[in-house]
Scaffold this active site. Structure first.
Site, PDB file in Angstrom:
ATOM      1  N   CYS A  40       0.839  -1.197   0.000  1.00  8.93           N
ATOM      2  CA  CYS A  40       0.000   0.000   0.000  1.00  8.93           C
ATOM      3  C   CYS A  40       0.882   1.258   0.000  1.00  8.93           C
ATOM      4  O   CYS A  40       1.769   1.387  -0.842  1.00  8.93           O
ATOM      5  CB  CYS A  40      -0.954  -0.061   1.187  1.00  8.93           C
ATOM      6  SG  CYS A  40      -2.295   1.137   1.165  1.00  8.93           S
ATOM      7  N   HIS A  66      -6.445  -6.514  -2.118  1.00 11.93           N
ATOM      8  CA  HIS A  66      -5.373  -5.595  -1.713  1.00 11.93           C
ATOM      9  C   HIS A  66      -4.450  -6.198  -0.661  1.00 11.93           C
ATOM     10  O   HIS A  66      -3.230  -6.094  -0.768  1.00 11.93           O
ATOM     11  CB  HIS A  66      -5.992  -4.309  -1.173  1.00 11.93           C
ATOM     12  CG  HIS A  66      -4.985  -3.246  -0.842  1.00 11.93           C
ATOM     13  ND1 HIS A  66      -4.289  -2.554  -1.808  1.00 11.93           N
ATOM     14  CD2 HIS A  66      -4.541  -2.756   0.365  1.00 11.93           C
ATOM     15  CE1 HIS A  66      -3.468  -1.680  -1.219  1.00 11.93           C
ATOM     16  NE2 HIS A  66      -3.608  -1.788   0.089  1.00 11.93           N
ATOM     17  N   ASP A 124      -7.924  -5.649  -6.559  1.00 10.66           N
ATOM     18  CA  ASP A 124      -7.662  -4.679  -5.496  1.00 10.66           C
ATOM     19  C   ASP A 124      -8.698  -3.555  -5.582  1.00 10.66           C
ATOM     20  O   ASP A 124      -8.836  -2.914  -6.617  1.00 10.66           O
ATOM     21  CB  ASP A 124      -6.241  -4.127  -5.682  1.00 10.66           C
ATOM     22  CG  ASP A 124      -5.806  -3.172  -4.587  1.00 10.66           C
ATOM     23  OD1 ASP A 124      -6.629  -2.820  -3.719  1.00 10.66           O
ATOM     24  OD2 ASP A 124      -4.623  -2.774  -4.601  1.00 10.66           O
TER      25      ASP A 124
END
Length: 420
Positions: free
Chosen positions: A234, A362, A328
């Site tokens: 991230c 994700h 994601d």
């Protein structure tokens, strides 16, 4: 008499378990359930339905679940598909050294959709899932401005060094670093906001802070240089890519579902700064359950006005591994990774590789972590949608964790691996 057997009874959390049941009637329908309570008191459970064979046995390595929280042959399904009883909870081990997760396995007669008292089970067994191998040492780091926790493998070393960085969750997250140390890497779990005297919120990024962390790790007597590895997810992946681009100390970089441009907050380093592509918060989508979909808040870095925000990744001296979940719902990770690969090709660079997983979301983490589609994120003060199909996602976690270790071994040198 029914018996459930899981081996090993004590193991690292990323290692496979062999689970089987014996002593039942032939062609008997049973429910097998796993349950654990995390350090915040949240109960996580998974259950699946199996038919016994002609000998009254079930072997999860061989037999297909007929339904429940998963279906098909899933030897680790009872752990990979754990779900919380409290909405928007994410299973994240906090005390990674002193205590394991204790996972209880129960067998119930017939088809059971809801949790039953343990006294009604036909058989049960409890296994321990540890996040640090014997001898792994945790050292709290307060060195200059650097804040984090250093995990050293058992043995004399020196060991290849790795910095581990998470994203918008903030604070100090240690479970991946302790598992990497258990696999022979001296790993610094690095905090950069929301912890001790660091900034309370995500904001401008000083690459000098991360350079200080890299130098600290390289100067440790048990760390083998001359270069380090970075694993980031991230926002942490964005930072990791910036470190790879500008810091010569970095020899191997793993970016999990990140971006190739500076987003949201300025990045500065010594005598220059990179202005960010602004987040478009007005594009956030909120479901009827109050869950936030952030995937639309990122503008396209290919736009001419954003070109100065794109990291010149072709300048990186070390190797880069991009890991992407194609479903994601937090970042448009596939598009960002594709742009990186095209940029590398444009400049004739071959030091970047891409692992792209269809239908994964994700939060691609070690296989110790069950699939999490949505969880609370303090950064936005709401639960956030992470995306992914459960079965594809957990398969991506198992495969990518193996590939991450291979990549780090290849480009940082061999480790002295530890195990329980």
């Amino acid at each position: 008499m029914a018996t459930i057997t899981a081996t090993p009874k004590s193991s690292l959390a990323d290692e496979p378990l062999k689970i089987s049941v014996t002593g039942l009637e032939p062609s008997q329908l049973v429910t097998i359930q796993a349950s654990l309570t995390d350090e915040r008191g949240v109960l996580f459970q998974a259950r699946a339905f199996y038919w016994t064979d002609k000998n009254g046995q079930v072997d999860l390595m061989r037999d297909a679940a007929q339904g429940g929280d998963y279906s098909g042959v899933q030897p680790m399904g009872l752990l990979l598909f754990l779900k919380p009883d409290k909405p928007f909870s994410r299973l994240m081990k906090r005390d990674v050294i002193n205590t394991p997760y204790e996972v209880r396995l129960d067998v119930f007669d017939s088809f059971q959709m809801v949790s039953l008292p343990h006294e009604q089970s036909l058989a049960s067994q409890t296994v321990e899932r540890w996040y640090a191998a014997p001898g792994v040492q945790r050292i709290l780091v307060r060195h200059g401005k650097v804040r984090g926790a250093l995990f050293l493998p058992a043995g004399q070393g020196p060991f290849p060094g790795v910095i581990d960085i998470f994203g918008g969750v903030g604070g100090l997250t240690e479970f991946r670093a302790s598992l990497l140390a258990s696999r022979g890497f001296a790993t610094l779990a690095l905090a950069y906001f929301g912890y001790e005297d660091l900034p309370c919120c995500l904001g401008p990024m000083d690459l000098g802070y991360f350079e200080e962390a890299a130098n600290f790790l390289l100067n440790h007597p048990k760390v083998r240089g001359p270069r380090l590895g970075i694993v980031g997810i991230c926002k942490g992946a964005e930072i990791a890519l910036a470190m790879a681009t500008y810091l010569p100390q970095i020899g191997a970089t793993v970016c999990i579902n990140g971006t190739h441009a500076v987003h949201g907050y300025v990045l500065y380093y010594r005598d220059f700064c990179i202005q960010p592509i602004p987040y478009k918060h007005e594009r956030m989508l909120i479901t009827h359950q109050g869950v936030v979909d952030l995937s639309n808040i990122f503008e396209d870095p290919r736009a001419k006005l954003h070109q100065d925000s794109v990291l010149p990744v072709e300048k990186a001296q070390g190797k880069i591994l991009l890991i992407v979940g194609e479903s994601d719902r937090n970042y448009n990770s596939k598009a960002f990774a594709t742009e990186i690969m095209e940029r590398m090709k444009k400049f004739g660079k071959t030091h970047c590789a891409l692992l792209s997983y269809p239908n994964a979301g994700h939060l691609i983490e070690p296989p110790a972590s069950p699939f999490c589609n949505e969880s609370w994120l303090p950064f936005v003060s709401r639960p956030v949608l992470w995306g992914g199909d459960a079965e594809a996602h957990v398969a991506a976690q198992v495969h990518s964790w193996r590939e991450i270790q291979k990549f780090l071994h290849l480009h940082l040198g061999p480790t002295q691996s530890s195990s329980l």
